[in-house]
Design a protein around this motif. Sequence first.
Motif, mmCIF file in Angstrom:
data_model
loop_
_atom_site.group_PDB
_atom_site.id
_atom_site.type_symbol
_atom_site.label_atom_id
_atom_site.label_comp_id
_atom_site.label_asym_id
_atom_site.label_seq_id
_atom_site.Cartn_x
_atom_site.Cartn_y
_atom_site.Cartn_z
ATOM 1 N N LYS A 9 0.831 -1.219 0.000
ATOM 2 C CA LYS A 9 0.000 0.000 0.000
ATOM 3 C C LYS A 9 0.864 1.268 0.000
ATOM 4 C CE LYS A 9 0.930 1.749 4.188
ATOM 5 N NZ LYS A 9 2.119 1.147 4.517
ATOM 6 N N TYR A 11 0.306 5.582 1.145
ATOM 7 C CA TYR A 11 -0.593 6.613 1.684
ATOM 8 C C TYR A 11 -0.666 7.738 0.669
ATOM 9 C CZ TYR A 11 -1.086 5.091 6.553
ATOM 10 O OH TYR A 11 -1.431 4.419 7.699
ATOM 11 N N GLU A 15 -0.776 10.118 6.564
ATOM 12 C CA GLU A 15 0.046 9.415 7.545
ATOM 13 C C GLU A 15 0.408 10.378 8.689
ATOM 14 O OE1 GLU A 15 0.887 10.718 4.399
ATOM 15 O OE2 GLU A 15 2.153 9.044 3.818
ATOM 16 N N HIS A 16 0.684 9.826 9.824
ATOM 17 C CA HIS A 16 0.959 10.551 11.082
ATOM 18 C C HIS A 16 -0.301 11.216 11.657
ATOM 19 C CE1 HIS A 16 5.164 9.705 11.520
ATOM 20 N NE2 HIS A 16 5.328 9.950 10.227
ATOM 21 N N VAL A 18 -3.231 10.406 11.067
ATOM 22 C CA VAL A 18 -4.174 9.316 11.337
ATOM 23 C C VAL A 18 -3.973 8.744 12.746
ATOM 24 C CG1 VAL A 18 -2.752 7.423 10.369
ATOM 25 C CG2 VAL A 18 -5.250 7.336 10.152
ATOM 26 N N VAL A 19 -2.760 8.870 13.263
ATOM 27 C CA VAL A 19 -2.469 8.378 14.620
ATOM 28 C C VAL A 19 -3.312 9.151 15.642
ATOM 29 C CG1 VAL A 19 -0.618 8.224 16.362
ATOM 30 C CG2 VAL A 19 -0.124 7.676 13.967
ATOM 31 N N GLY A 91 7.987 0.891 4.253
ATOM 32 C CA GLY A 91 6.728 1.624 4.385
ATOM 33 C C GLY A 91 5.687 1.250 3.347
ATOM 34 N N SER A 135 -0.629 -0.161 13.454
ATOM 35 C CA SER A 135 -1.960 0.334 13.105
ATOM 36 C C SER A 135 -2.652 -0.748 12.266
ATOM 37 C CB SER A 135 -1.847 1.662 12.361
ATOM 38 O OG SER A 135 -2.157 1.494 11.012
ATOM 39 N N ASP A 138 -2.554 -1.223 7.486
ATOM 40 C CA ASP A 138 -1.835 -2.016 6.479
ATOM 41 C C ASP A 138 -2.507 -3.367 6.242
ATOM 42 O OD1 ASP A 138 -0.049 0.057 6.647
ATOM 43 O OD2 ASP A 138 1.724 -1.221 6.735
ATOM 44 N N THR A 174 9.417 3.389 12.033
ATOM 45 C CA THR A 174 8.084 3.990 12.183
ATOM 46 C C THR A 174 7.857 4.384 13.646
ATOM 47 O OG1 THR A 174 7.229 2.694 10.354
ATOM 48 C CG2 THR A 174 5.600 3.550 11.876
ATOM 49 N N VAL A 178 6.991 8.130 14.817
ATOM 50 C CA VAL A 178 5.714 8.404 15.485
ATOM 51 C C VAL A 178 5.997 9.039 16.855
ATOM 52 C CG1 VAL A 178 3.671 7.301 16.517
ATOM 53 C CG2 VAL A 178 4.380 6.665 14.213
ATOM 54 N N GLY A 258 4.018 6.913 4.136
ATOM 55 C CA GLY A 258 4.340 6.188 5.365
ATOM 56 C C GLY A 258 5.054 7.081 6.367
ATOM 57 N N ALA A 259 5.872 6.438 7.179
ATOM 58 C CA ALA A 259 6.433 7.134 8.340
ATOM 59 C C ALA A 259 7.425 8.223 7.987
ATOM 60 C CB ALA A 259 7.085 6.118 9.262
HETATM 61 O O1 PMV Z 1 5.701 3.599 7.271
HETATM 62 P P1 PMV Z 1 4.466 2.796 7.530
HETATM 63 O O2 PMV Z 1 3.920 2.144 6.317
HETATM 64 O O3 PMV Z 1 4.639 1.880 8.692
HETATM 65 O O4 PMV Z 1 3.304 3.828 7.905
HETATM 66 C C1 PMV Z 1 3.274 4.523 9.106
HETATM 67 C C2 PMV Z 1 2.044 5.373 9.137
HETATM 68 C C3 PMV Z 1 1.932 6.239 10.375
HETATM 69 O O5 PMV Z 1 0.773 7.031 10.219
HETATM 70 C C4 PMV Z 1 3.136 7.145 10.520
HETATM 71 C C5 PMV Z 1 1.828 5.402 11.634
HETATM 72 C C6 PMV Z 1 0.541 4.630 11.776
HETATM 73 O O6 PMV Z 1 0.568 3.660 12.546
HETATM 74 O O7 PMV Z 1 -0.487 4.989 11.179
#
Ligand code: PMV
Length: 301
Positions: A9, A11, A15-16, A18-19, A91, A135, A138, A174, A178, A258-259
């Motif tokens: 996948k 984003y 990302e971020h 969404v946490v 990611g 999270s 994924d 990640t 975060v 991603g992160a």
């Molecule tokens: O890098 P990835 O694919 O693990 O994505 C992390 C996405 C974050 O929003 C930074 C963390 C999360 O758990 O949603």
Amino acid sequence: MITCSAPGKVYLFGEHAVVYGENAICCAVELRTKVSVEKSDEIIIESILGRTRLDHDTHPYVSYVIEKMRQFVDIPGVRIVIESELPVGSGLGSSAAVTVASIQALNHLYECGLSLEDIAKTGHEIEKMVQGNASPTDTYVSTMGGVVMIPQRKKLELINCPIVVGNTHKFSSTKQLVGNVSKLRSDFPSVVEPILSNIGQISILAEKLVAEGDYETIGKLMNINQGLLDAIGVGCAELSSLVYAARDNGAISAKITGAGGGGCMVALTREDNAEAIAKAIENAGGEAIITKNTAEGVRLE
Ligand code: PMV
């Protein structure tokens, strides 16, 4: 042998943020991890990482999948072969893809009757066992496919243009990124909270644009999202260099996926310039992969 595959996948947005409960849009891409399974006298797991038995160091995800599936069915021995188009730890959701594809392959082999919802949930539990925290995004997107609004899990229209991923090959954690964002947010709440909320607003605006197929405007919003990700400190020189290489060569948009802190960036491109953008990313020191989104999540091959 039974073979199942599951997608990775990217984003598009969010990302971020969404946490912290903000909206994000995540999209399954046609880069897959294939898992083949057959009954055997012993447990054998094969991948580019090696040939092992149950081994939580070399093959943690698949080893936990076998242990978890043993709660549903007797698995005395099985041979599992993993092949992946997804770069590991960058990611793109490679761990979710291998987990989800393994669960579905064993589900078919042993006729466990797990639904897609069960697979997404079990996959998330396994990611948590390996990573401590993960999270559910994924594993959900890898199981169900498509373009998905998080946290509602609402399926949006597919994105009908090439997606170019650029991998910096720079390691990033990640968990650490975060944590960095969380610290920045508690140090400067009046500055950082609005940034996160603006990222969420971008995803909300984008929903309609995705439905309309308005990629030019989606691109503008992705670029704003990139600026906001830089503002919260998850960029790095290598990512910026790939982002600008893509944009300077005519990408519709380019941002981290991603992160951040390393890992991958993602660009949307027009049909006729995906190759040129991939080349620009390679010239800037990244590894480029041209792909597209996919409606199909985990599937039997
Ligand atoms: O890098 P990835 O694919 O693990 O994505 C992390 C996405 C974050 O929003 C930074 C963390 C999360 O758990 O949603």
